[in-house]
Structure formats: structure tokens, C-alpha cells
Design a protein around this motif. Sequence first.
Motif, PDB file in Angstrom:
ATOM      1  N   ASP A   1       0.673  -1.247   0.143  1.00 30.50           N
ATOM      2  CA  ASP A   1      -0.091   0.057  -0.065  1.00 30.50           C
ATOM      3  C   ASP A   1       0.912   1.294   0.021  1.00 30.50           C
ATOM      4  OD1 ASP A   1       0.913  -0.761   2.665  1.00 30.50           O
ATOM      5  OD2 ASP A   1      -1.149  -0.092   3.410  1.00 30.50           O
TER       6      ASP A   1
ATOM      7  N   LEU B   1      -5.425   5.371  -1.459  1.00 29.70           N
ATOM      8  CA  LEU B   1      -5.582   4.008  -0.583  1.00 29.70           C
ATOM      9  C   LEU B   1      -6.913   3.714  -0.296  1.00 29.70           C
ATOM     10  CD1 LEU B   1      -2.184   3.835   1.389  1.00 29.70           C
ATOM     11  CD2 LEU B   1      -2.566   3.359  -1.044  1.00 29.70           C
TER      12      LEU B   1
ATOM     13  N   GLN C   1      -5.530  -0.037   1.018  1.00 26.52           N
ATOM     14  CA  GLN C   1      -4.888   0.143   2.230  1.00 26.52           C
ATOM     15  C   GLN C   1      -4.733  -1.317   2.887  1.00 26.52           C
ATOM     16  OE1 GLN C   1      -4.209   3.275   4.054  1.00 26.52           O
ATOM     17  NE2 GLN C   1      -3.026   1.861   5.202  1.00 26.52           N
TER      18      GLN C   1
END
Length: 383
Positions: free
Chosen positions: A214, A224, A236
Motif C-alpha cells: 500500500d 488507498l 490500504q
Amino acid sequence: MTQEEILEVDILICGAGVVGLAIAMTLAKKYSVAVIEQHSGPARETSSHNSGVIHAGIYYETGSLKHRLCQEGNSRMYEWCDSHSVDAIQSGKLIVAFDDSELDQLQEVYQQGIKNTVRDFEQITIQQIHDLEPELNVVGALWSPWTGVVDAYNLAKSYERAALEANAFIAYQHKLTNVDKLGSQFVSTLIDTNQQISTVKSDVLVNCGGLMADKIANIVGYDLSGDEKKGLPVLQQSINRGRYYDIIDPDICRLISRPIYPLPDHQAGGLGVHLTTDTNGGLHLGPSMEWMNDDESPNYLNELDEFWLAAFLDAGARFLPQLKKEHLAPGQVGYRPKIQKEGEGLTDFLIWEDEGYVHLGGIESPGLTASLPIADQVMSLIS
């Protein structure tokens, strides 16, 4: 790489774990490939800090990437290890119920395995359990004969050799600091341990960053949190720590011949603290399932801790009642990149392509088993 050097390749791969190296050796047969890795060698994080199990595809949602790629990867893993002198043992695995209250959940796991057409997966009798593991005292078990264990680090080394033989370029101790998109090309800036800066230009950027996937996506410029309207998935990740304790008494180690798993606790982040054998005859308990805070960094030291010693003793005594504190010592610590959040159920791998950028997120177990089919999946995305 030197400060003045600009390397131009078809594909740049970020991350030299098992999956990154499997992708490198696969793509290098057709394209010019470079791999960058911040550590001094391959498989220094998730790839080599795990149970080393070759999974059979039991638990995962039917038709998911984890299900399909794990099942394909199972047979391919044994074939690869046999032909490349990597230690692997098709030991089989037991999933057990310790008392009658667990039998319904054991049946649920069995039905999922049957739905997933897991090869030769079956419920076995108490006598069959004792034939396989005489010291085990449980009320029920499932038998997965195609599960096994592999030397994960040497598997990664075998992929590395194959990638180099296919003329892939691998730069260790190089960290990605910036990515610009100029037309259809990615211009990636790297820094090495001597603070020397270098540049790689590529048509494709493959993010196999594992725990850092990420962060790399953020460097490339992606939000994200995702955007469903734009077709951008959530990138994320959360990190789940898994510590192990080793069983150091050789007589105790000789009592168990194969991995033995309790019933899974997917919302806690894993398959539960299990007994795992290795290719050298060792016996290990783990992993724990500990959700990390966003401000925590992975720490691979597992120092003796009375709380965790007691917790692992309790977990281990369910398998082996004769286990004592003096039989245990701190083992390895591993970290799993998770798309799921604490309290959520199982989530699938994320393998996503966007205009030459390929993102591999949440590549936790069974990523090791599925590494070869994952590489083929990436090949199909960029072809």
C-alpha cells in the motif's frame, strides 16, 4: 546501480519475496525484467517468516483467487520442488476438534473443503486419527493428504536462480522513493544504502511489496481508500503479527509427524495456533494473531515473554498434554499483509491492473503455495 545509470526495461518488479521472484522468472522468459528489493537478499519478510505449509485450498471462498490459485499451486509446488532440489514433504495435515462443542464447526470446514473439491479430503475415524498421530487426543479430525511443508527460503532462492538464468536483473538494497508517469512509461527513482540515487524506466510496474504494497501504491499516486465509481479498489492494508514458539525437546518433537490445525478463527486473522513440522524435523507452535497499530513497525525479534510463553503452553497442551514450559523457546515472528480489517472475515487476494500498473495486495497465506499461478495471473494481465 550507479547514480548516473538509467536502466530501461519492459517491467520493473518491486519486491523480491517468493511471489515477486516467481513473477520475475515467469515474465523474464518474454520481457526484459528488473527487480528491486530494499533488503540485502530475497524473502526477508513474509515469505520466510511463516509456517512453510503447502496448502490444499480448504478454507477459502469457492471460486476465489485464494481457492483457485492455491489448488493449482499445490501440485505445481511439489513438482517444482522435486525438479529444483528444494526440500518439500507431502506430510498431510489434520484439522481437529478437541471436544464435542467443536464438531459442528469441524463439519462446516469439511463441507467447505468438499465444495472446493479439495483432493482426497475426508473425515476420518478415531482409529485413523490414532494411526496417523498416536499421541493426539481429539474427538474428530479432517484429513488433507496433499497438504505438506516446504523450505520457504530455499524455494525463494530457487525462483531467484531461475529469474537470473532468464536474464532478469535484481538489485538488492535499493528502495523505491518516487514514481512519475511520463506518457506510458513509469520513471522510478531508487536510493541504495550509500544514498546513491538511480532511475529505472519501465512500461509496466508490478507492485509485489508485501507489507509495503500500500505504501508503494501511494508513492505511485493512488488513493488507498479506493473509489468504487472509478473502479479503484481499496489498497490500504493492515498488518497482523504472528509469533511462534519452538518445541525444543527432541523427544516431544518426535511425537508429531505432520501439521495439526485447530479450527480456524478467520475474524482473528488466521487459522489458529497450530502445530507445524518442518523439513528438518522441527516442531513449532504458532502463529499468534495480533493486529498491529498503524504506527507500529515490524520487529522480527521474539524475546522470551512470560505472557506469551503461558499462552503458547496453553495452546500447545491441547495437542500435547505432556508439554511443559521448559519444552518451549521463542521462535520466529512473521507479519501478514491483510486487506481485511480486525473483526472481518476472510478476504481474497487483490491482483489488479491499471494502465501498466499491477498491484498485488493482501498476499498472505496461501501466497507461498499459490506463487506460481499468481505469476501466471500477472503474465495474463500484462499480455
